[in-house]
Design a protein around this motif. Sequence first.
Motif, mmCIF file in Angstrom:
data_model
loop_
_atom_site.group_PDB
_atom_site.id
_atom_site.type_symbol
_atom_site.label_atom_id
_atom_site.label_comp_id
_atom_site.label_asym_id
_atom_site.label_seq_id
_atom_site.Cartn_x
_atom_site.Cartn_y
_atom_site.Cartn_z
ATOM 1 N N THR A 195 -16.064 -43.938 64.854
ATOM 2 C CA THR A 195 -16.164 -43.072 66.032
ATOM 3 C C THR A 195 -17.587 -43.143 66.543
ATOM 4 O O THR A 195 -18.542 -43.021 65.769
ATOM 5 N N SER A 196 -17.719 -43.368 67.826
ATOM 6 C CA SER A 196 -19.062 -43.532 68.377
ATOM 7 C C SER A 196 -19.057 -43.171 69.844
ATOM 8 O O SER A 196 -18.090 -43.438 70.562
ATOM 9 N N MET A 216 -17.151 -41.504 60.310
ATOM 10 C CA MET A 216 -17.855 -40.555 61.179
ATOM 11 C C MET A 216 -19.367 -40.666 60.959
ATOM 12 O O MET A 216 -19.835 -40.821 59.826
ATOM 13 N N GLY A 217 -20.121 -40.499 62.049
ATOM 14 C CA GLY A 217 -21.569 -40.701 61.977
ATOM 15 C C GLY A 217 -22.355 -39.444 61.640
ATOM 16 O O GLY A 217 -21.840 -38.327 61.697
ATOM 17 N N GLU A 219 -24.953 -36.370 61.940
ATOM 18 C CA GLU A 219 -25.064 -35.352 62.996
ATOM 19 C C GLU A 219 -26.113 -35.703 64.055
ATOM 20 O O GLU A 219 -25.904 -35.445 65.237
ATOM 21 N N LEU A 223 -23.473 -43.246 63.726
ATOM 22 C CA LEU A 223 -23.232 -44.284 62.710
ATOM 23 C C LEU A 223 -24.352 -45.310 62.719
ATOM 24 O O LEU A 223 -24.886 -45.638 63.784
ATOM 25 N N ARG A 236 -13.873 -43.430 71.023
ATOM 26 C CA ARG A 236 -14.648 -42.265 71.476
ATOM 27 C C ARG A 236 -13.701 -41.226 72.054
ATOM 28 O O ARG A 236 -12.620 -41.556 72.554
ATOM 29 N N LEU A 246 -19.692 -34.151 70.638
ATOM 30 C CA LEU A 246 -19.006 -33.038 69.980
ATOM 31 C C LEU A 246 -19.667 -32.785 68.633
ATOM 32 O O LEU A 246 -20.276 -33.700 68.052
ATOM 33 N N ALA A 251 -15.197 -33.238 66.074
ATOM 34 C CA ALA A 251 -14.785 -34.613 66.397
ATOM 35 C C ALA A 251 -13.842 -35.145 65.313
ATOM 36 O O ALA A 251 -12.824 -35.788 65.609
#
Length: 267
Positions: A195-196, A216-217, A219, A223, A236, A246, A251
Amino acid sequence: MMRQINSLTNPTVKALRALHERKYRRQSGLFLAEGMRIVMEAVDLGWAPRHFVFLDGRQEDEQVAKLIAAAETAGAECLAVRHDVLAKISRKDNPQAVVASFAEKWMPMDEVMQENALWVALDRVRDPGNLGTIMRSVDAVGGAGVILIGDCTDGFSVEAVRASMGACFNLNLAETSEEAFLDHINIWQGEVIGTSLLASSDYRLANWQGPKILLMGNEQAGLTDALAAAATQLIRMPMLGRSDSLNLAVATGIALYEHLRHQQPPE
Ligand code: SAM
């Protein structure tokens, strides 16, 4: 064995209080869970308490009595304590009436890779509230667990366990370096959905079939380039207002329920 403890300097009380710190959790392999609901959940799921601490005088409460029995069967130390002792262990003025310690369980990454299911992998997650909330959401959609990549907040911290509302007891947790994660996903037999904010595919158009790792990256930083490059799909969620991203846990929740929407609905 049940003991009454009225001393704030008792070594067991000090050792349990120390479990708020990661260093002592790692040394002992134990972590704390607070509150009747969470401790009951753990015991119902087959977790064996190592210590069970409760407010002296509550022995006759039905739920406390059930937990004492379960703790004694598990060979745990049962401590009946005063309010101030419970407050010392909990580091709170208004502690819950029960606290228990359990042994941490980490799933090795090679076992994770054989579990063809839904996993969430978190790149350097920092906030224990986010991590606990994500564990709760992974459990809610029937996911297998959470993989912590790199320098993450501890999945067994008091705050993460509390925010998970006990979901941590119904999930697998794994931890790995980014390098080892990248090695392991070479043998993963499913999608790796990153997710980006930079991704071009709308999350509703992704391939949500089959086993998957939802990546997930962090905060702040999102990522790493290497993790984003390892994803089989990058997605996204559209941002239509002024905010540029988000919250991480929000997210993750949206993506997890999109996964669920693509699974066979119940009859
Ligand atoms: N400044 C960071 C960035 O540029 O990536 C923001 C990180 S965001 C708070 C934390 C993580 O939540 C992101 O790395 C991503 O995994 C996920 N996320 C948040 N909003 C998203 C969105 N609109 N689309 C896809 N992922 C999102």
